[in-house]
Scaffold this active site. Structure first.
Site, PDB file in Angstrom:
ATOM      1  N   HIS A  73      41.942 -21.875  30.620  1.00  0.00           N
ATOM      2  CA  HIS A  73      41.664 -23.172  31.239  1.00  0.00           C
ATOM      3  C   HIS A  73      42.764 -24.147  30.821  1.00  0.00           C
ATOM      4  CE1 HIS A  73      37.050 -22.740  31.961  1.00  0.00           C
ATOM      5  NE2 HIS A  73      37.668 -21.580  32.138  1.00  0.00           N
ATOM      6  N   GLU A  75      42.664 -27.151  29.638  1.00  0.00           N
ATOM      7  CA  GLU A  75      42.446 -27.821  28.356  1.00  0.00           C
ATOM      8  C   GLU A  75      42.789 -26.915  27.175  1.00  0.00           C
ATOM      9  OE1 GLU A  75      38.804 -29.076  30.929  1.00  0.00           O
ATOM     10  OE2 GLU A  75      40.226 -27.407  30.855  1.00  0.00           O
ATOM     11  N   CYS A 103      34.361 -28.038  30.845  1.00  0.00           N
ATOM     12  CA  CYS A 103      33.226 -27.117  30.773  1.00  0.00           C
ATOM     13  C   CYS A 103      32.775 -27.020  29.310  1.00  0.00           C
ATOM     14  CB  CYS A 103      33.646 -25.744  31.295  1.00  0.00           C
ATOM     15  SG  CYS A 103      34.781 -24.864  30.187  1.00  0.00           S
ATOM     16  N   CYS A 106      35.616 -25.721  26.940  1.00  0.00           N
ATOM     17  CA  CYS A 106      36.688 -26.691  26.705  1.00  0.00           C
ATOM     18  C   CYS A 106      36.189 -27.904  25.929  1.00  0.00           C
ATOM     19  CB  CYS A 106      37.317 -27.093  28.027  1.00  0.00           C
ATOM     20  SG  CYS A 106      38.172 -25.702  28.818  1.00  0.00           S
TER      21      CYS A 106
END
Length: 179
Positions: A73, A75, A103, A106
């Site tokens: 992801h 992040e 999410c 993260c």
């Protein structure tokens, strides 16, 4: 989980011009990810030097499809890059700007890396852990908390995501509405 979630932490400080600048950079990264077939999400970890100026320490864009990595992801990649650049996993003097509400994974990484500020653009009603489904970064049971600042360039981020998913749907069903 308790019957009612504890109240939110103190409201975040208002955004600085540097927060907007870093969100613009995150949007550039998101566009590049979308051009590569990734969900267009970008993240920037930065040091606010003054309210008007920031220094990028790490950045990332989604790479789950390219890397076949469920953890890739934006992040996570930005936080990893910042930790490497700093030579320390504790990023307590840094902020993160991300184009979509983090999410749970993260949000947990943001808490565990001790980032001082979370700025995000659009809410994610399906997976967001910073206001939509839960408020993980503000949970008082955790040893570090970050009150998110949301809505920074939200419409631009939301439009980027809508356009990306519309394009995906059209690729799967190439017949247009005009047929």
């Amino acid at each position: 989980m308790p019957e009612s979630f504890p109240p939110a932490a103190d409201p975040p400080a208002p955004p600085d011009p540097a927060d907007f600048d870093m969100m613009r950079r995150a949007l550039q990264l998101a566009r590049a990810a979308g051009d590569m077939g990734e969900v267009p999400i970008g993240a920037v970890v930065y040091r606010a030097l003054t309210p008007d100026h920031a220094q990028i320490v790490g950045e990332g864009a989604n790479r789950r499809e390219i890397d076949n990595d469920p953890l890739a992801h934006a992040e996570i990649l930005a936080i990893r890059a910042a930790a490497q650049a700093q030579g320390d996993w504790r990023l307590s003097d840094l902020r993160i700007a991300v184009t979509l509400e983090p999410c749970p994974m993260c949000a947990g990484a943001i808490v565990n890396s001790r980032l001082s500020r979370l700025v995000f653009a659009a809410f994610d009603p399906k997976a967001g852990a910073c206001g939509s489904l839960m408020r993980l970064t503000e949970d008082p049971r955790l040893n570090h908390r970050v009150t998110p600042l949301s809505g920074i360039l939200a419409e631009e981020s939301s439009q980027l995501l809508r356009d990306f998913f519309r394009s995906l749907r059209q690729e799967k069903n190439p017949r247009s509405k005009d047929d």
